[in-house]
Scaffold this active site. Structure first.
Site, PDB file in Angstrom:
ATOM      1  N   TYR A 122      -1.981  -0.052  10.240  1.00  0.00           N
ATOM      2  CA  TYR A 122      -2.057  -0.487   8.840  1.00  0.00           C
ATOM      3  C   TYR A 122      -0.785  -0.096   8.096  1.00  0.00           C
ATOM      4  CZ  TYR A 122      -3.835  -1.143   4.100  1.00  0.00           C
ATOM      5  OH  TYR A 122      -4.005  -1.561   2.794  1.00  0.00           O
ATOM      6  N   SER A 150       0.847  -1.189   0.000  1.00  0.00           N
ATOM      7  CA  SER A 150       0.000   0.000   0.000  1.00  0.00           C
ATOM      8  C   SER A 150       0.880   1.235   0.000  1.00  0.00           C
ATOM      9  CB  SER A 150      -0.897   0.027   1.239  1.00  0.00           C
ATOM     10  OG  SER A 150      -1.613   1.251   1.318  1.00  0.00           O
TER      11      SER A 150
END
Length: 268
Positions: free
Chosen positions: A143, A130
């Site tokens: 995250y 990501s």
């Protein structure tokens, strides 16, 4: 012969888009889900059971593919979960769960696939990370940490496996219009929390970014391009220009300037 592809987390979102696109292009695709029986009408490509947090499940899935196809050419390590919240107020068990799904599980998938690819003297592993993994984002810190760690593991593993004919790369998506927001763990916005106002506002902004995100088919096209590249780069980024540019800015801006930029972006 058509290349055989395994996509973890292939029943929805980015994984499903990649699977559909590669199937159209003539690949033999196996997607995975923890509960494929929930998708009885799923017909585009094969969906088999695999839970990245269960090593027995991983071994069974890979063995099934090799038994049926005789090989495994490409692993797309896509399964993952979202998690948001102030780090102080995020339950430890949810933090551990996120790392288990986003980092430890994908490592176990690679550990299972590597002997197969080494025996073939060929193979490609594409780890879906990501853009959030390039920076510590407020209220997405856990995250960011799971995806950032996954990027570094890929860098190391590329060097460790360079003599085996195996190629390994990262592809980091920005925000895409998928169902990830509905599947995230959201630490609750607590009424008496000192983080109530900024976290609540940031959560709304995050959900808007996903809703307004790009078409996940962009990721599918990028993945096909990587598969067709003889010597893939270490890192790829796919998403809106400003999201990709933010990674470049982090390299050149002083830390405090970059931090100020993020604070202004999130209105904190």
């Amino acid at each position: 012969m058509s290349k055989v592809v395994l996509i973890t987390g292939g029943s929805s979102g980015i994984g499903k888009s990649i699977g559909e696109y590669l199937t159209e292009k003539g690949f033999v695709v196996y997607g995975t889900s923890r509960n494929p029986e929930k998708f009885s009408s799923f017909k585009t490509f094969k969906l088999i059971p695999l839970d990245v947090t269960d090593v027995v499940s991983i071994n069974n899935a890979v063995a099934t593919i090799v038994a049926q196809e005789g090989k495994l050419d490409v692993l797309i390590n896509n399964a993952g979960v979202g998690i948001t919240g102030p780090i102080e107020e995020t339950p430890s068990e949810e933090i551990h769960k996120a790392f288990k799904t986003n980092l430890y599980g994908p490592i176990d998938v690679m550990k299972t696939v590597l002997p197969v690819m080494r025996n073939q003297k060929s193979g490609l592993i594409i780890n879906v990370t990501s853009i959030a993994g390039y920076m510590g984002l407020p209220y997405r810190g856990i995250y960011s940490a799971t995806k950032g760690a996954f990027e570094l593991v890929t860098e190391a593993l590329r060097m460790e496996t360079k003599d085996f004919g195996i190629k390994i790369t990262n592809v980091a998506p920005g925000d895409f219009a998928t169902n990830i927001a509905s599947g995230r763990y959201h630490a609750p916005v607590l009424e008496n929390s000192p983080y109530k106002k900024p976290y609540g506002f940031s959560l709304e902004m995050m959900n808007e970014h996903v809703s307004d995100g790009g078409d996940p088919k962009e990721m599918a096209k990028a993945v096909l391009e990587i598969i067709n590249t003889p010597n893939p780069r270490i890192h790829y980024k796919v998403g809106a220009f400003l999201q990709k540019f933010s990674v470049a800015l982090k390299r050149i801006l002083p830390d405090k300037v970059y931090e100020k930029m993020l604070l202004n972006h999130y209105k904190l």
